[in-house]
Design a protein around this motif. Sequence first.
Motif, mmCIF file in Angstrom:
data_model
loop_
_atom_site.group_PDB
_atom_site.id
_atom_site.type_symbol
_atom_site.label_atom_id
_atom_site.label_comp_id
_atom_site.label_asym_id
_atom_site.label_seq_id
_atom_site.Cartn_x
_atom_site.Cartn_y
_atom_site.Cartn_z
ATOM 1 N N SER A 63 11.492 -6.104 4.544
ATOM 2 C CA SER A 63 11.009 -7.338 3.914
ATOM 3 C C SER A 63 10.043 -7.022 2.784
ATOM 4 C CB SER A 63 10.305 -8.232 4.948
ATOM 5 O OG SER A 63 9.812 -9.407 4.349
ATOM 6 N N SER A 64 10.304 -7.607 1.618
ATOM 7 C CA SER A 64 9.367 -7.513 0.505
ATOM 8 C C SER A 64 8.306 -8.600 0.587
ATOM 9 C CB SER A 64 10.122 -7.627 -0.828
ATOM 10 O OG SER A 64 10.914 -6.486 -1.071
ATOM 11 N N ALA A 65 8.739 -9.824 0.930
ATOM 12 C CA ALA A 65 7.821 -10.966 0.964
ATOM 13 C C ALA A 65 7.004 -11.011 2.249
ATOM 14 C CB ALA A 65 8.604 -12.275 0.807
ATOM 15 N N LEU A 66 7.441 -10.300 3.283
ATOM 16 C CA LEU A 66 6.771 -10.316 4.583
ATOM 17 C C LEU A 66 6.607 -11.740 5.109
ATOM 18 C CD1 LEU A 66 4.020 -7.564 4.041
ATOM 19 C CD2 LEU A 66 6.271 -7.326 5.085
ATOM 20 N N ASP A 67 7.659 -12.541 4.931
ATOM 21 C CA ASP A 67 7.598 -13.952 5.321
ATOM 22 C C ASP A 67 8.133 -14.181 6.731
ATOM 23 O OD1 ASP A 67 10.108 -13.233 4.502
ATOM 24 O OD2 ASP A 67 10.465 -14.995 3.241
ATOM 25 N N LEU A 68 7.765 -13.289 7.633
ATOM 26 C CA LEU A 68 8.008 -13.460 9.062
ATOM 27 C C LEU A 68 6.648 -13.542 9.746
ATOM 28 C CD1 LEU A 68 10.809 -10.808 9.679
ATOM 29 C CD2 LEU A 68 11.098 -13.294 9.796
ATOM 30 N N GLU A 69 6.479 -14.526 10.593
ATOM 31 C CA GLU A 69 5.203 -14.681 11.288
ATOM 32 C C GLU A 69 5.116 -13.705 12.464
ATOM 33 O OE1 GLU A 69 2.769 -16.492 10.151
ATOM 34 O OE2 GLU A 69 4.067 -17.114 8.491
ATOM 35 N N PRO A 70 3.915 -13.255 12.789
ATOM 36 C CA PRO A 70 3.761 -12.352 13.934
ATOM 37 C C PRO A 70 4.270 -12.942 15.249
ATOM 38 C CG PRO A 70 1.776 -12.344 12.592
ATOM 39 C CD PRO A 70 2.645 -13.440 12.061
ATOM 40 N N HIS A 111 6.931 -2.578 0.781
ATOM 41 C CA HIS A 111 6.510 -1.740 -0.349
ATOM 42 C C HIS A 111 5.035 -1.964 -0.650
ATOM 43 C CE1 HIS A 111 6.672 -5.361 -2.874
ATOM 44 N NE2 HIS A 111 7.848 -5.601 -2.319
ATOM 45 N N ALA A 112 4.487 -1.135 -1.525
ATOM 46 C CA ALA A 112 3.048 -1.136 -1.768
ATOM 47 C C ALA A 112 2.551 -2.405 -2.445
ATOM 48 C CB ALA A 112 2.674 0.079 -2.618
ATOM 49 N N ALA A 113 3.430 -3.110 -3.163
ATOM 50 C CA ALA A 113 3.002 -4.334 -3.854
ATOM 51 C C ALA A 113 3.081 -5.566 -2.966
ATOM 52 C CB ALA A 113 3.853 -4.543 -5.117
ATOM 53 N N SER A 114 3.495 -5.430 -1.725
ATOM 54 C CA SER A 114 3.550 -6.587 -0.826
ATOM 55 C C SER A 114 2.133 -7.038 -0.477
ATOM 56 C CB SER A 114 4.336 -6.255 0.436
ATOM 57 O OG SER A 114 3.712 -5.206 1.158
ATOM 58 N N ASP A 115 2.013 -8.267 0.018
ATOM 59 C CA ASP A 115 0.722 -8.878 0.316
ATOM 60 C C ASP A 115 -0.024 -8.060 1.377
ATOM 61 O OD1 ASP A 115 -1.352 -10.484 1.362
ATOM 62 O OD2 ASP A 115 -0.291 -12.323 0.843
ATOM 63 N N PRO A 116 -1.184 -7.492 1.036
ATOM 64 C CA PRO A 116 -1.900 -6.653 2.009
ATOM 65 C C PRO A 116 -2.359 -7.424 3.236
ATOM 66 C CG PRO A 116 -3.224 -6.979 0.026
ATOM 67 C CD PRO A 116 -1.863 -7.507 -0.274
ATOM 68 N N ALA A 117 -2.679 -8.713 3.071
ATOM 69 C CA ALA A 117 -3.111 -9.511 4.224
ATOM 70 C C ALA A 117 -1.952 -9.699 5.204
ATOM 71 C CB ALA A 117 -3.654 -10.859 3.757
ATOM 72 N N ARG A 118 -0.751 -9.926 4.667
ATOM 73 C CA ARG A 118 0.411 -10.093 5.538
ATOM 74 C C ARG A 118 0.785 -8.758 6.184
ATOM 75 N NH1 ARG A 118 2.067 -14.863 5.929
ATOM 76 N NH2 ARG A 118 3.881 -14.197 7.132
ATOM 77 N N GLY A 172 8.069 2.727 -1.239
ATOM 78 C CA GLY A 172 8.276 2.255 -2.600
ATOM 79 C C GLY A 172 7.053 1.543 -3.136
ATOM 80 N N GLN A 173 6.979 1.426 -4.467
ATOM 81 C CA GLN A 173 5.814 0.831 -5.112
ATOM 82 C C GLN A 173 5.939 -0.679 -5.302
ATOM 83 O OE1 GLN A 173 2.884 2.492 -5.727
ATOM 84 N NE2 GLN A 173 3.967 4.010 -4.475
ATOM 85 N N THR A 174 6.993 -1.129 -5.977
ATOM 86 C CA THR A 174 7.147 -2.562 -6.248
ATOM 87 C C THR A 174 8.383 -3.141 -5.574
ATOM 88 O OG1 THR A 174 8.339 -2.093 -8.309
ATOM 89 C CG2 THR A 174 5.955 -2.387 -8.457
ATOM 90 N N ALA A 175 9.176 -2.329 -4.955
ATOM 91 C CA ALA A 175 10.348 -2.745 -4.190
ATOM 92 C C ALA A 175 10.599 -1.685 -3.134
ATOM 93 C CB ALA A 175 11.576 -2.912 -5.100
ATOM 94 N N VAL A 176 11.284 -2.074 -2.079
ATOM 95 C CA VAL A 176 11.596 -1.101 -1.031
ATOM 96 C C VAL A 176 12.578 -0.071 -1.580
ATOM 97 C CG1 VAL A 176 12.663 -0.768 1.225
ATOM 98 C CG2 VAL A 176 11.126 -2.712 0.852
#
Length: 254
Positions: free
Chosen positions: A115-122, A139-146, A160-164
């Motif tokens: 997941s790039s967006a990390l739009d799955l809830e815990p 990847h490294a550019a994903s939301d650090p809080a998520r 990866g940096q901006t994409a998996v």
Amino acid sequence: MSGAEGRSPAEAGGAVDRAGLLAAYALPDRETPRVRMNFVMSLDGAVALGGRSGGLGDDADRLAMGVLRTLADVVLVGAGTVRAEGYGGLRLRDENAEWRREHGLADEPRLAVVSSALDLEPEHPFFAEAVTRPIVVTHAASDPARRAALAEVADVLVCGQTAVDPIAMRDALAGAGLPQILCEGGPHLFAALVEVDAVDELCLSLSALLVSGDAGRITAGGREHARRMRLVHAIPAGDLLLLRYARAAPVARD
């Protein structure tokens, strides 16, 4: 390709059996990192029926899926497939878990989501119902809080940096002791793996259905580039056909 594993050979019509499929899908070794794709497809190329792949399969397809999971170190899926197919915890049938124990493996393969967006809830069943601790690949550019929130319920791999980066993902999973990767989709993840030539096998269940409609292919997106595969087996299972293709050897040049 989510859901329960297939029933017994007799219930599946007697065309295939678990022992035969374990032999047919056996790995040449467990050390070499390997990406296997597993899909079901209709005769006219549809990857889903009613929005889900499960409607295309039958007991033989589910039996094969259980065997492929039994042989895998990790089952890899995209976040969209987790949502569409309703992935929860992965638990093998008792006889498959026993086979793994007899061969020095953990009872269950790990389950990993890309997941790039990390739009799955815990709290999603993918995490809440997990039998073993899941893995999140991002990847490294994903939301650090998520990333931090999901790290409470899963091991997070940054590839990866901006994409998996599919190659970095494969290498990271292998480095975590999970070199045998079974990818169950979806089509965008498959295309990303094809684009960087990271697919070693395609295990395709050809369903005896004509679907029509606007369902997509087993790949979606990516650059067009032909990659030759070789047929390993074609096993009739009633009206369904279990196909296994492996990466073809490079053509020798003069």
